[in-house]
Design a protein around this motif. Structure first.
Motif, PDB file in Angstrom:
ATOM      1  N   LYS A  21       0.074   1.504   1.353  1.00 50.14           N
ATOM      2  CA  LYS A  21      -0.965   0.574   1.768  1.00 50.14           C
ATOM      3  C   LYS A  21      -2.045   1.377   2.469  1.00 50.14           C
ATOM      4  O   LYS A  21      -1.801   1.979   3.518  1.00 50.14           O
ATOM      5  CB  LYS A  21      -0.382  -0.497   2.692  1.00 50.14           C
ATOM      6  CG  LYS A  21       0.592  -1.410   1.946  1.00 50.14           C
ATOM      7  CD  LYS A  21       1.114  -2.519   2.817  1.00 50.14           C
ATOM      8  CE  LYS A  21       1.980  -3.463   1.986  1.00 50.14           C
ATOM      9  NZ  LYS A  21       2.627  -4.483   2.815  1.00 50.14           N
ATOM     10  N   MET A  26      -6.719   6.947   5.633  1.00 49.80           N
ATOM     11  CA  MET A  26      -6.839   5.694   6.369  1.00 49.80           C
ATOM     12  C   MET A  26      -5.717   4.728   5.993  1.00 49.80           C
ATOM     13  O   MET A  26      -5.941   3.709   5.321  1.00 49.80           O
ATOM     14  CB  MET A  26      -8.197   5.068   6.053  1.00 49.80           C
ATOM     15  CG  MET A  26      -8.941   4.679   7.312  1.00 49.80           C
ATOM     16  SD  MET A  26     -10.245   3.540   6.863  1.00 49.80           S
ATOM     17  CE  MET A  26     -10.397   2.647   8.364  1.00 49.80           C
ATOM     18  N   PRO A  27      -4.506   5.062   6.414  1.00 47.19           N
ATOM     19  CA  PRO A  27      -3.384   4.179   6.074  1.00 47.19           C
ATOM     20  C   PRO A  27      -3.534   2.823   6.752  1.00 47.19           C
ATOM     21  O   PRO A  27      -4.091   2.742   7.853  1.00 47.19           O
ATOM     22  CB  PRO A  27      -2.165   4.942   6.597  1.00 47.19           C
ATOM     23  CG  PRO A  27      -2.686   5.958   7.545  1.00 47.19           C
ATOM     24  CD  PRO A  27      -4.108   6.223   7.209  1.00 47.19           C
ATOM     25  N   GLN A  28      -3.039   1.778   6.082  1.00 49.49           N
ATOM     26  CA  GLN A  28      -3.191   0.436   6.648  1.00 49.49           C
ATOM     27  C   GLN A  28      -1.852  -0.191   6.989  1.00 49.49           C
ATOM     28  O   GLN A  28      -1.735  -1.411   7.098  1.00 49.49           O
ATOM     29  CB  GLN A  28      -3.956  -0.438   5.671  1.00 49.49           C
ATOM     30  CG  GLN A  28      -5.288   0.193   5.338  1.00 49.49           C
ATOM     31  CD  GLN A  28      -6.406  -0.791   5.191  1.00 49.49           C
ATOM     32  OE1 GLN A  28      -6.205  -1.986   5.292  1.00 49.49           O
ATOM     33  NE2 GLN A  28      -7.590  -0.298   4.955  1.00 49.49           N
ATOM     34  N   CYS A  29      -0.846   0.645   7.135  1.00 46.85           N
ATOM     35  CA  CYS A  29       0.487   0.167   7.501  1.00 46.85           C
ATOM     36  C   CYS A  29       1.171   1.347   8.175  1.00 46.85           C
ATOM     37  O   CYS A  29       1.019   2.484   7.737  1.00 46.85           O
ATOM     38  CB  CYS A  29       1.216  -0.276   6.234  1.00 46.85           C
ATOM     39  SG  CYS A  29       2.997  -0.111   6.292  1.00 46.85           S
ATOM     40  N   PHE A  31       4.223   2.236   8.319  1.00 42.97           N
ATOM     41  CA  PHE A  31       5.240   2.904   7.509  1.00 42.97           C
ATOM     42  C   PHE A  31       4.576   3.840   6.489  1.00 42.97           C
ATOM     43  O   PHE A  31       5.044   4.947   6.244  1.00 42.97           O
ATOM     44  CB  PHE A  31       6.139   1.877   6.807  1.00 42.97           C
ATOM     45  CG  PHE A  31       6.919   1.032   7.773  1.00 42.97           C
ATOM     46  CD1 PHE A  31       8.056   1.544   8.399  1.00 42.97           C
ATOM     47  CD2 PHE A  31       6.521  -0.253   8.091  1.00 42.97           C
ATOM     48  CE1 PHE A  31       8.770   0.777   9.310  1.00 42.97           C
ATOM     49  CE2 PHE A  31       7.229  -1.033   8.997  1.00 42.97           C
ATOM     50  CZ  PHE A  31       8.361  -0.516   9.611  1.00 42.97           C
ATOM     51  N   MET A  33       1.697   5.211   6.961  1.00 43.13           N
ATOM     52  CA  MET A  33       1.128   6.299   7.762  1.00 43.13           C
ATOM     53  C   MET A  33       2.176   7.387   8.014  1.00 43.13           C
ATOM     54  O   MET A  33       1.936   8.562   7.769  1.00 43.13           O
ATOM     55  CB  MET A  33       0.629   5.743   9.094  1.00 43.13           C
ATOM     56  CG  MET A  33       0.116   6.807  10.054  1.00 43.13           C
ATOM     57  SD  MET A  33      -0.337   6.124  11.663  1.00 43.13           S
ATOM     58  CE  MET A  33       1.266   5.677  12.321  1.00 43.13           C
ATOM     59  N   LEU A  52      -2.962  -1.832  -2.120  1.00 42.59           N
ATOM     60  CA  LEU A  52      -3.799  -2.959  -1.692  1.00 42.59           C
ATOM     61  C   LEU A  52      -5.034  -3.092  -2.586  1.00 42.59           C
ATOM     62  O   LEU A  52      -5.666  -4.141  -2.648  1.00 42.59           O
ATOM     63  CB  LEU A  52      -4.233  -2.781  -0.229  1.00 42.59           C
ATOM     64  CG  LEU A  52      -3.112  -2.798   0.808  1.00 42.59           C
ATOM     65  CD1 LEU A  52      -3.663  -2.502   2.194  1.00 42.59           C
ATOM     66  CD2 LEU A  52      -2.390  -4.136   0.816  1.00 42.59           C
ATOM     67  N   MET A  53      -5.377  -2.006  -3.267  1.00 45.66           N
ATOM     68  CA  MET A  53      -6.553  -2.027  -4.138  1.00 45.66           C
ATOM     69  C   MET A  53      -6.164  -2.284  -5.597  1.00 45.66           C
ATOM     70  O   MET A  53      -7.020  -2.323  -6.462  1.00 45.66           O
ATOM     71  CB  MET A  53      -7.293  -0.675  -4.051  1.00 45.66           C
ATOM     72  CG  MET A  53      -7.825  -0.346  -2.676  1.00 45.66           C
ATOM     73  SD  MET A  53      -9.053  -1.538  -2.097  1.00 45.66           S
ATOM     74  CE  MET A  53     -10.490  -0.958  -3.002  1.00 45.66           C
ATOM     75  N   THR A  69      10.171  -2.770  -1.401  1.00 45.07           N
ATOM     76  CA  THR A  69       9.175  -2.593  -0.324  1.00 45.07           C
ATOM     77  C   THR A  69       8.251  -1.401  -0.567  1.00 45.07           C
ATOM     78  O   THR A  69       8.516  -0.552  -1.427  1.00 45.07           O
ATOM     79  CB  THR A  69       9.903  -2.400   1.024  1.00 45.07           C
ATOM     80  OG1 THR A  69      10.899  -1.387   0.860  1.00 45.07           O
ATOM     81  CG2 THR A  69      10.576  -3.683   1.487  1.00 45.07           C
TER      82      THR A  69
END
Lengths: 105, 108
Positions: A21, A26-29, A31, A33, A52-53, A69
């Motif tokens: 994600k 620029m991780p958005q989660c 985990f 990251m 996410l994209m 997951t």
């Protein structure tokens, strides 16, 4: 191309690839990251897909390797696991070894 | 039944753990109060003997397939045999902070 074929092509054409994600920059989660931090420390380039994209991959990746997951790390076309497994392997030095072997192929 | 209770009961019934901790970490994330969406599970069981990590995680993912298909958004799994657990001083890694995930993506 069918989405599962698309995933297959991605994991087989990249020695190391992470489905995450956000991006490694620029991780958005949290985990995702931690997973990319562990991969970065190994010192080799790796590919990534920001799920996410790409809603199609987000929807279908879980059934590709029967893993529910994100993130998911593939080395040499094989799922090695998610964040917890990647970190555990990094701690033991196994991740570094696997990535070096994959990169030298 | 609460998701937390369901997770505990399924793991207990199938893996007879010597130690089990199911933490609801949803409060650390961008979800309404009282949510049951983010969990951290620490399981110590003899059933993990001789099984690599991915196999252990697959066992737990399969046990909780119903919850993972519905309410659970994040599941952190820490699986040990009793001897690995004592080597770890009976502690599992802390979960990372939330970075916003899909909600942040959507709101941007």
């Amino acid at each position: 191309m069918d989405v599962l074929d698309r995933i297959k092509e991605q994991v087989e054409s990249n020695p190391v690839i992470v489905y995450m994600k956000g991006t490694p920059q620029m991780p958005q989660c949290g985990f995702s990251m931690r997973t990319t931090e562990a991969l970065k420390k190994c010192g080799h380039e790796f590919a990534y897909v920001n799920v996410l994209m790409d809603p199609e991959i987000f929807q279908n990746l879980p059934r590709y390797a029967d893993w529910p997951t994100f993130p998911q790390v593939y080395i040499n076309g094989e799922l090695i696991g998610g964040c917890d497994i990647t970190l555990e392997m990094a701690e033991k030095g196994e991740l570094q070894t696997m990535i070096e072997q994959a990169a030298s192929k | 039944m609460k998701i937390q209770t369901a997770i505990e009961e399924k793991i207990k019934a199938s893996l007879t753990p010597t130690y089990l901790e199911v933490l609801n970490e949803s409060g650390k994330h961008n979800v309404p109060p009282g949510s049951e969406s983010h969990f951290k599970v620490t399981v110590v069981s003899n059933e993990f003997d001789g099984k690599v990590l991915i196999a252990r995680h697959r066992i737990i993912n399969k046990l909780l397939a119903e919850e993972l298909a519905g309410a659970i958004h994040a599941l952190s799994i820490h699986s040990f045999t009793p001897s690995e657990w004592s080597d770890k001083n009976e502690q599992s890694r802390q979960s990372p902070p939330c970075l916003g995930g899909a909600k942040r993506e959507l709101s941007n």
